[in-house]
Write an enzyme that holds these catalytic residues in place. Structure first.
Site, short mmCIF file in Angstrom:
data_model
loop_
_atom_site.label_atom_id
_atom_site.label_comp_id
_atom_site.label_asym_id
_atom_site.label_seq_id
_atom_site.Cartn_x
_atom_site.Cartn_y
_atom_site.Cartn_z
N CYS A 274 0.84 -1.20 0.00
CA CYS A 274 0.00 0.00 0.00
C CYS A 274 0.88 1.25 0.00
O CYS A 274 1.48 1.56 -1.02
CB CYS A 274 -0.98 -0.04 1.17
SG CYS A 274 -2.44 0.97 0.87
N HIS B 106 -3.60 -5.12 0.41
CA HIS B 106 -2.94 -5.64 1.61
C HIS B 106 -2.97 -7.17 1.60
O HIS B 106 -3.91 -7.76 2.14
CB HIS B 106 -3.64 -5.13 2.87
CG HIS B 106 -3.43 -3.68 3.11
ND1 HIS B 106 -2.47 -3.20 3.97
CD2 HIS B 106 -4.03 -2.59 2.57
CE1 HIS B 106 -2.51 -1.87 3.96
NE2 HIS B 106 -3.44 -1.48 3.12
N GLU C 240 -1.46 -9.24 3.32
CA GLU C 240 -1.31 -9.84 4.66
C GLU C 240 -2.65 -10.28 5.25
O GLU C 240 -2.70 -11.21 6.05
CB GLU C 240 -0.61 -8.87 5.63
CG GLU C 240 -1.37 -7.62 6.04
CD GLU C 240 -1.17 -6.44 5.09
OE1 GLU C 240 -0.80 -6.67 3.92
OE2 GLU C 240 -1.39 -5.29 5.51
N1 LIG Z 1 -3.08 1.73 3.90
C1 LIG Z 1 -2.17 2.50 3.38
O1 LIG Z 1 -0.99 2.20 3.34
C2 LIG Z 1 -2.63 3.82 2.81
C3 LIG Z 1 -1.61 4.48 1.93
C4 LIG Z 1 -1.91 5.93 1.65
N2 LIG Z 1 -1.79 6.72 2.85
C5 LIG Z 1 -3.29 6.08 1.02
O2 LIG Z 1 -4.19 6.56 1.63
O3 LIG Z 1 -3.46 5.70 -0.11
#
Ligand SMILES: NC(=O)CC[C@H](N)C(=O)O
Length: 363
Positions: free
Chosen positions: A150, A285, A287
């Protein structure tokens, strides 16, 4: 997994004391513990370490990254390695720390350089961003296996824009709304609509959340192979910002491959550097879907690459018949990854795998 290790170490004493293990599993049927007990035995004898540097903001609060840690653990057990997580506070890698606290700076870089792989997890806000960029740069330039999740993927894209494209002020508009090279931007489809354009007021409602589909655009890439050559996968999301699709051709010309995208082709979901042993970033994600015995595909890739087993793992994939039913009995990383809902019906009609919660890998 750790509770199960404790319980399964003494199966007879626990069971003979009339503790109904089905309560632990929350199922009515007689549980089959063979796989679990085998896994605890494997876990106990692991000794060869695999060191992963976790470069994040909340390194003092390991619970903040609990799912990531578990996913690393699942993959490490599958690769028969003892997981050692080196916590590196991203800010400690930054130049400002070199001046203010040289020992802290040196220690952080020593940890990073002593690691077999680097993971930059998700996050929000700009603290530590520069340190994460430096960690991604280090991994890319030194061919150290890297997984960016992310924000971690966005960081890798920013780093690539700055180093490989020479766009020194490239940034995410999350951190620099005025950047002249916005390579990560706020929800493109929202920005192009009317009232929500870039609005922080609407933050809560604008988060892209939950299970979304990613289509593989480059069939022979490492990620697709790790997902058993699926044509698409469903993984979970939690973000607002995304790679700027208008800059993708520039990135691709310079060698960064956007191997996974959403159904429109405009949202970048997986990046890879084909010229690197393992440099992968995901907007989603992975994970969240990792499970003991069924590690997340891309975590498995990271640990396999960090322990010199990636080629063996990639060869195994796309050929399910080679995989062992429990993935843990022949000393090789012959695991199957957890691909939620890719449940194979076993001969007795039960689902092969406890976790089959409706997501999928699709061929
Ligand atoms: N969950 C995250 O890593 C978010 C990444 C980034 N801050 C976004 O809003 O896209």
């Amino acid at each position: 997994m750790f509770i199960m290790v404790l319980l399964l170490h003494q199966p007879y004493s626990v069971f003979n004391q009339s503790i109904n293990i089905s309560i632990i599993f929350s199922v009515a049927r007689e549980p089959d513990l063979q796989e679990w007990t085998a896994r605890t035995r494997v876990y106990d004898i692991l000794h060869e370490p695999v060191r992963i540097a976790m470069v994040g903001k909340y390194t003092g609060l390991s619970d903040s990254y609990l799912s990531v840690l578990k996913a690393l653990l699942h993959a490490s057990v599958a690769c028969r390695r003892k997981l050692v997580v080196e916590w590196v506070a991203a800010g400690d890698l930054e130049d400002v720390t070199a001046t203010e606290a040289p020992d802290v700076y040196k220690n952080a870089w020593d940890l990073l350089k002593g690691s077999d792989g680097v993971l930059v997890p998700g996050g929000f806000g700009d603290r530590g961003v520069q340190g994460k960029i430096l960690a991604a740069k280090y991994a890319r330039e030194n061919k150290v296996p890297f997984l960016g999740i992310c924000l971690g993927m966005q960081i890798a894209v920013i780093e690539f824009a700055r180093s490989a494209l020479g766009l020194h002020d490239a940034n995410s508009t999350e951190f620099d709304p005025e950047t002249s090279h916005p390579c990560v931007i706020f929800m493109p489809e929202v920005c192009s609509s009317t009232v929500l354009t870039g609005s922080k007021t609407y933050m809560g409602g604008t988060m892209r959340l939950g299970s979304r589909r990613t289509y593989f655009k480059v069939p022979n890439c490492k990620s697709a192979k790790l997902y058993s050559n699926a044509s698409f996968v469903d993984e979970r999301h939690r973000h607002r910002y995304e790679v700027n699709p208008n800059m993708v051709p520039q990135f691709e010309n310079a060698g960064l491959s956007f191997v996974g995208r959403d159904e429109t082709g405009r949202r970048m979901e997986i990046i890879e550097l084909p010229s690197h042993p393992y440099f992968v970033g995901t907007q989603f994600h992975p994970e969240f879907k990792s499970r003991p015995g069924k590690p997340s595909a891309l975590f498995l890739g990271l640990i396999a690459a960090a322990s010199g087993q990636l080629d063996a793992v990639l060869q195994n994939y796309g050929n399910e018949s080679k995989l062992l039913p429990n993935g843990i009995s022949n000393g090789k990383p012959s695991v199957k990854t957890y691909q939620n809902g890719n449940a194979i019906k076993s001969s007795n009609g039960s689902l092969n795998g406890v976790y089959s919660n409706g997501n999928g890998v699709h061929h």
